[in-house]
Design a protein around this motif. Structure first.
Motif, mmCIF file in Angstrom:
data_model
loop_
_atom_site.group_PDB
_atom_site.id
_atom_site.type_symbol
_atom_site.label_atom_id
_atom_site.label_comp_id
_atom_site.label_asym_id
_atom_site.label_seq_id
_atom_site.Cartn_x
_atom_site.Cartn_y
_atom_site.Cartn_z
ATOM 1 N N ARG A 75 6.056 -1.192 -2.764
ATOM 2 C CA ARG A 75 5.760 -0.107 -1.815
ATOM 3 C C ARG A 75 7.035 0.438 -1.192
ATOM 4 O O ARG A 75 7.200 1.644 -1.026
ATOM 5 N N LEU A 76 7.912 -0.482 -0.843
ATOM 6 C CA LEU A 76 9.173 -0.074 -0.217
ATOM 7 C C LEU A 76 9.978 0.799 -1.187
ATOM 8 O O LEU A 76 10.502 1.851 -0.824
ATOM 9 N N GLU A 77 10.023 0.335 -2.437
ATOM 10 C CA GLU A 77 10.810 1.070 -3.416
ATOM 11 C C GLU A 77 10.215 2.453 -3.703
ATOM 12 O O GLU A 77 10.934 3.396 -4.014
ATOM 13 N N GLU A 78 8.917 2.525 -3.598
ATOM 14 C CA GLU A 78 8.270 3.814 -3.825
ATOM 15 C C GLU A 78 8.396 4.742 -2.621
ATOM 16 O O GLU A 78 7.914 5.866 -2.631
ATOM 17 N N GLY A 79 8.965 4.235 -1.573
ATOM 18 C CA GLY A 79 9.166 5.066 -0.393
ATOM 19 C C GLY A 79 7.940 5.116 0.506
ATOM 20 O O GLY A 79 7.828 5.967 1.373
ATOM 21 N N ARG A 80 6.973 4.205 0.276
ATOM 22 C CA ARG A 80 5.778 4.255 1.103
ATOM 23 C C ARG A 80 5.917 3.376 2.356
ATOM 24 O O ARG A 80 5.078 3.430 3.237
ATOM 25 N N LEU A 81 6.941 2.560 2.384
ATOM 26 C CA LEU A 81 7.232 1.771 3.583
ATOM 27 C C LEU A 81 8.583 2.194 4.129
ATOM 28 O O LEU A 81 9.447 2.617 3.386
ATOM 29 N N ASP A 82 8.716 2.045 5.445
ATOM 30 C CA ASP A 82 10.020 2.352 6.024
ATOM 31 C C ASP A 82 10.830 1.077 6.205
ATOM 32 O O ASP A 82 12.046 1.114 6.239
ATOM 33 N N ALA A 83 10.134 -0.038 6.356
ATOM 34 C CA ALA A 83 10.837 -1.316 6.454
ATOM 35 C C ALA A 83 9.936 -2.423 5.929
ATOM 36 O O ALA A 83 8.719 -2.355 6.034
ATOM 37 N N LEU A 84 10.585 -3.422 5.339
ATOM 38 C CA LEU A 84 9.853 -4.585 4.840
ATOM 39 C C LEU A 84 10.402 -5.811 5.571
ATOM 40 O O LEU A 84 11.622 -6.026 5.621
ATOM 41 N N VAL A 85 9.479 -6.575 6.171
ATOM 42 C CA VAL A 85 9.899 -7.756 6.930
ATOM 43 C C VAL A 85 9.380 -8.991 6.207
ATOM 44 O O VAL A 85 8.185 -9.088 5.926
#
Lengths: 369, 259
Positions: A88-98
């Protein structure tokens, strides 16, 4: 000099001497692009944080719980597995991954929480990281007391890294969309109103009294519009490069050639559509609403300004087949992803199919007088 | 009465032309011949069928039946060949916007595959100094003269003029007449439609009077008048040696006003 060539040169002269037409066809799309580009829609939506909870203990539950409590309009929390959230992060759907590691907050162990932010949306990523840091601070206070009492060994800290992906900012999305839209507008409006004017002035009748072949005249009209369409595409792309730091594909010749080829293919499709419309829109009273009726839905439903994902599935199941959708997707694939011919064959097939349909229609309804 | 035209092979032969629109028989069996160097007038009230007849000759309309030959070429079968050798001035003088007169003439030249000298053509119609003007900026008389220049780019064998002096002031009309006389002097055959009898009398070697799609009379203007007088016709108005138009011209001069 061939007849079609002279007619093309003449109509290009007419076009460039018509300041108003240049304003409306060349400048307006540029203006729209600049306005929407400066608005930067990234800023207006909340941050989305993905959480991978590998600890599954009380402390991690406390952090997630507090984050969820804070999640109002500003943040959205999503919990999932590492691979899911990473994607999701790589697809730009997340702004941050914790990522909360196993054994988080266990006595005697110092655990490091990893936060990966997306550089493509810096404002929202910063918001997300600040929030996570705050919550972790609160949880640490609850657990260990105020900072002086916190254990030197043990406890937890936040380590921040960032993901620098391909540039997929809003302007990178917008610029190819505007290019496609202006190809459509030039094709449809340019042809419909030029022919309407020629017909009303009696120019078409006057030409019929000469040995000029109707096909030569139409060919000249089409090549005029295509020249303008290519020029317009270049103007918009250069503006995108200068103003918004947009890269055209891999910035190689091939990507430029592909974009220009798409401007011509799209131009042919929409010029033919203009000819078809001018076949039954014989007066300005009819032509104006009909051209708008055809172009407006495409403008807003073909993913020019916003991704098609933003629309309900019921709508996209239809709008994904619109001619402008194919053109916008193809140009965007080339400009944003540096796609080659094989990557966009689906879009090319869609454009070809539409061109065949519209050409058939145009030959049936087009009339000289 | 002689027409003053050298007999020879006719340059235009129309044979039994007929054309029907829905419920109107616009052209109902029209036949005539026009000889080289002749100025041939088509007279008739609106809707009489003159324009349709001329359009058939120009290759812009198919007749239902009948045949039109120009220079021996069948117009229906070879419209493009005919269009190459004729010059056409239409009632609505329509030219592209935003091109200068010189550019328009050059463009029209290429439509005929001819290289033209715009200056010469413009001089010929008295617009020598307007080469850089645009058509829309011209006065009514200048527009009409320019459209004749545009019809001359291919050095036509036959020139079709459709009401060339309609809407012009007396000075501009006389100027137009001089221009048409110049065409005749150069040996161009002219087919002229007009509503002005005075114009027909002044310019035409022969006139055809058309009504309800048929030619009701065809002769020289003078013999048509003589034929009428022979029937015992008497003009109720006293004839004078001058008209009000003569008064107008003598008081305002012949110089063109639209320059």
């Amino acid at each position: 000099m061939s007849v079609a060539f002279s007619l093309t040169v003449a109509s290009l002269k007419m076009y460039f001497r018509n300041r108003q037409a240049i304003f409306f066809s060349l400048f307006i799309p540029l203006l729209i692009m600049v306005i929407f580009g400066l608005l930067d829609f990234d800023r207006f939506s909340g941050a989305e944080i993905g959480i991978v909870d590998q600890a599954q203990n009380e402390t991690s539950a406390a952090v997630i719980g507090q984050l969820s409590d804070r999640a109002d309009d500003l943040v959205e929390i999503e919990i999932g597995s590492l691979s899911e959230e990473r994607e999701r992060l790589e697809e730009g759907r997340l702004d941050a991954l914790v990522i909360i590691p196993a054994g988080f907050g266990d006595d005697g162990a110092h655990s490091v929480v990893e936060a990966i932010s997306d550089e493509r949306s810096p404002q929202r990523a910063a918001l997300a990281i600040t929030l996570v840091a705050q919550v972790m601070g609160t949880v640490a206070n609850e657990r260990y007391g105020p900072p002086p009492d916190q254990p030197q060994i043990g406890g937890f800290s936040l380590e921040q890294t960032s993901l620098r992906g391909d540039d997929r900012s809003y302007t990178a999305f917008l610029v190819p969309g505007i290019v496609a839209m202006s190809i459509m507008q030039l094709g449809i409006f340019g042809v419909v109103f030029a022919l309407l004017q020629f017909r009303q002035q009696g120019v078409l009748r006057r030409l019929r009294a000469t040995p000029v072949n109707p096909a030569q005249f139409l060919f000249a009209q089409i090549s005029t519009r295509l020249s303008i369409s290519v020029l317009q595409t270049l103007v918009l792309l250069f503006a995108g490069i200068i103003l918004f730091d947009v890269a055209v594909g891999n910035s190689d010749i091939l990507s430029w050639v592909m974009v220009i080829a798409l401007a011509i293919l799209g131009g042919i499709l929409f010029v033919t559509m203009g000819l078809a419309i001018s076949g039954f829109a014989r007066t300005e009273e009819v032509a104006a609403p009909v051209t708008n009726l055809v172009s407006m839905p495409m403008m807003f439903l073909s993913g020019v300004f916003f991704p098609l994902d933003a629309l309900p599935d019921v709508v996209t199941s239809v709008t994904q087949f619109l001619p402008l959708t194919y053109l916008a997707d193809a140009i965007r694939a080339v400009v944003t992803d540096g796609a080659g011919v094989t990557d966009i064959w689906g879009e090319l097939a869609g454009l070809a199919a539409w061109t065949a349909i519209v050409f058939g229609l145009a030959t049936r309804v087009f009339r000289w007088e | 009465m002689t027409s003053g035209v050298e007999p020879g092979n006719p340059v235009i032969v129309a044979t039994d032309l007929r054309k029907r629109y829905d419920d109107i028989q616009a052209v109902d069996g029209i036949s005539f011949e026009v000889y080289p160097g002749e100025v041939f007038g088509m007279l008739g009230p609106n809707g009489a069928g003159k324009t349709t007849t001329v359009e058939i000759l120009e290759g812009m309309r198919e007749p239902d039946t009948g045949q039109a030959l120009i220079n021996g070429i069948d117009v229906s079968k070879h419209p493009t060949e005919v269009k190459r050798i004729i010059g056409v001035q239409l009632q609505a003088n329509a030219f592209f916007d935003r091109l200068t007169l010189s550019e328009l003439l050059k463009l029209f030249g290429t439509l005929y595959g001819q290289k033209v000298s715009p200056g010469e053509l413009l001089d010929r119609v008295g617009l020598g100094d307007r080469g850089k003007s645009q058509f829309v900026k011209l006065s009514g008389g200048q527009k009409q003269r320019f459209s004749i220049a545009a019809a001359l780019v291919n050095k036509p064998v036959v020139m079709f003029l459709d009401e060339p002096s309609t809407g012009l002031d007396p000075q501009a009309r006389r100027n137009m007449w001089d221009l048409i006389k110049g065409l005749k002097a150069d040996g161009t055959t002219v087919v002229l439609t007009t509503h002005y009898m005075e114009e027909a009398e002044e310019l035409c070697d022969r006139v055809a009077i058309v009504d309800s799609g048929r030619i009701v009379a065809l002769d020289t203007p003078l013999s048509l008048v003589d034929q009428l007088l022979e029937t015992g016709f008497k003009n109720e108005r006293p004839t004078r040696d001058a008209t009000l138009e003569d008064v107008f011209i003598s008081m305002t001069g012949r110089a063109l006003r639209d320059e």
